[in-house]
Design a protein around this motif. Structure first.
Motif, PDB file in Angstrom:
ATOM      1  N   GLY A  77       0.942  -1.432  -0.215  1.00 26.39           N
ATOM      2  CA  GLY A  77       0.197   0.136  -0.019  1.00 26.39           C
ATOM      3  C   GLY A  77       0.838   1.255   0.013  1.00 26.39           C
ATOM      4  O   GLY A  77       1.905   1.181  -0.778  1.00 26.39           O
ATOM      5  N   ASP A  78       0.630   2.158   1.402  1.00 19.93           N
ATOM      6  CA  ASP A  78       2.014   3.554   1.107  1.00 19.93           C
ATOM      7  C   ASP A  78       2.363   3.077   1.898  1.00 19.93           C
ATOM      8  O   ASP A  78       3.002   4.141   2.102  1.00 19.93           O
ATOM      9  CB  ASP A  78       0.929   4.407   1.703  1.00 19.93           C
ATOM     10  N   ASN A 127      -7.541 -12.267  -0.117  1.00 17.99           N
ATOM     11  CA  ASN A 127      -7.079 -12.846  -1.423  1.00 17.99           C
ATOM     12  C   ASN A 127      -6.409 -14.631  -1.513  1.00 17.99           C
ATOM     13  O   ASN A 127      -5.137 -14.571  -2.305  1.00 17.99           O
ATOM     14  CB  ASN A 127      -6.000 -11.966  -1.564  1.00 17.99           C
ATOM     15  N   GLY A 164      -6.143   0.903   6.471  1.00 20.46           N
ATOM     16  CA  GLY A 164      -6.411   0.306   5.706  1.00 20.46           C
ATOM     17  C   GLY A 164      -6.005  -1.172   5.086  1.00 20.46           C
ATOM     18  O   GLY A 164      -5.295  -1.485   5.226  1.00 20.46           O
ATOM     19  N   THR A 166      -4.192  -2.126   1.801  1.00 24.67           N
ATOM     20  CA  THR A 166      -4.035  -2.591   1.427  1.00 24.67           C
ATOM     21  C   THR A 166      -2.409  -3.437   1.258  1.00 24.67           C
ATOM     22  O   THR A 166      -2.605  -4.253   1.104  1.00 24.67           O
ATOM     23  CB  THR A 166      -3.660  -1.398   0.619  1.00 24.67           C
ATOM     24  N   GLN A 169      -3.960  -7.170   1.740  1.00 24.75           N
ATOM     25  CA  GLN A 169      -4.161  -7.659   0.572  1.00 24.75           C
ATOM     26  C   GLN A 169      -2.475  -8.020  -0.388  1.00 24.75           C
ATOM     27  O   GLN A 169      -2.394  -9.061  -0.926  1.00 24.75           O
ATOM     28  CB  GLN A 169      -4.702  -6.265  -0.145  1.00 24.75           C
ATOM     29  N   ASP A 170      -1.871  -6.340  -0.117  1.00 23.63           N
ATOM     30  CA  ASP A 170      -0.331  -7.257  -0.716  1.00 23.63           C
ATOM     31  C   ASP A 170      -0.025  -7.839  -0.444  1.00 23.63           C
ATOM     32  O   ASP A 170       0.927  -8.907  -0.883  1.00 23.63           O
ATOM     33  CB  ASP A 170      -0.047  -5.665  -0.946  1.00 23.63           C
ATOM     34  N   ASN A 173      -1.360 -11.305  -1.555  1.00 19.08           N
ATOM     35  CA  ASN A 173      -0.815 -12.040  -2.859  1.00 19.08           C
ATOM     36  C   ASN A 173       0.193 -12.856  -2.901  1.00 19.08           C
ATOM     37  O   ASN A 173       0.871 -13.451  -3.769  1.00 19.08           O
ATOM     38  CB  ASN A 173      -1.012 -10.981  -3.698  1.00 19.08           C
TER      39      ASN A 173
END
Length: 190
Positions: A77-78, A127, A164, A166, A169-170, A173
């Motif tokens: 993410g960030d 994911n 958040g 992300t 999620q990353d 993955n």
């Protein structure tokens, strides 16, 4: 031998104070500009390396963890990959936001089964990875630690509240791409 007094400077020989100030200020301003440009272009942050304490991670040096660590992205993410204070724990990585005051996202691989993970535990699939969440709220920690529980090694991802979805999620993955899914091994009910 007589010493003659010095003749006063003619108006053409005197320097106006503004000219002298400009002659000094221009090189200083140029030097400051070059330094600012170099720092901006290099993009080097001033965030110090992250210090991670040791944790029980008996499989941190396993081939599964080595494979996962090699497949992790440079950003979640960030959050960008962060340096760790030496000696860095085996099987650990961190990603930090641009803000020096915010906490990093920390991944640790090769941990034992998380406390509280039993046959009645609620899991969340993200994911393709099954995660067991341990909230830090009960301990006064402004983060949650998520454990990937469906791989040959347990992987923990500690994510600051408000970051958040992300980063999770990353990380999911990367875990899906590098570690095959295995059967769950929760503790029995006590």
């Amino acid at each position: 031998m007589s010493i003659e007094p010095e003749a006063p400077a003619s108006p053409e020989q005197r320097r106006h104070p503004a000219v002298i100030a400009t002659a000094i200020a221009l090189p200083v301003a140029l030097l400051v500009g070059v330094i600012v440009a170099a720092v901006t272009v290099s993009g080097s942050g001033t965030r110090p390396p992250e210090a991670l304490g040791p944790v029980d991670a008996p499989l941190a040096d396993s081939s599964d963890c080595a494979t996962l660590l090699a497949g992790l992205p440079a950003a979640l993410g960030d959050y960008d990959a962060a340096d760790l204070v030496d000696p860095a724990p085996i099987g650990a990585r961190a990603w930090a936001p641009g803000d020096e005051t915010s906490d990093p996202v920390v991944l640790r691989c090769g941990l034992p089964r998380p406390n509280g993970f039993d046959v009645a535990s609620s899991l969340q699939v993200i994911n393709g990875v099954q995660w067991f969440e341990v909230s830090g709220a009960d301990s006064g920690i402004d983060a949650s630690t998520w454990y990937a529980v469906d791989r040959a090694v347990y992987v923990a991802l500690t994510v600051p509240n408000g970051s958040g979805p992300t980063p999770l999620q990353d990380a999911s993955n990367a875990i899906s791409a590098t570690l095959p899914q295995t059967a769950l091994d929760p503790a029995p009910l006590q």
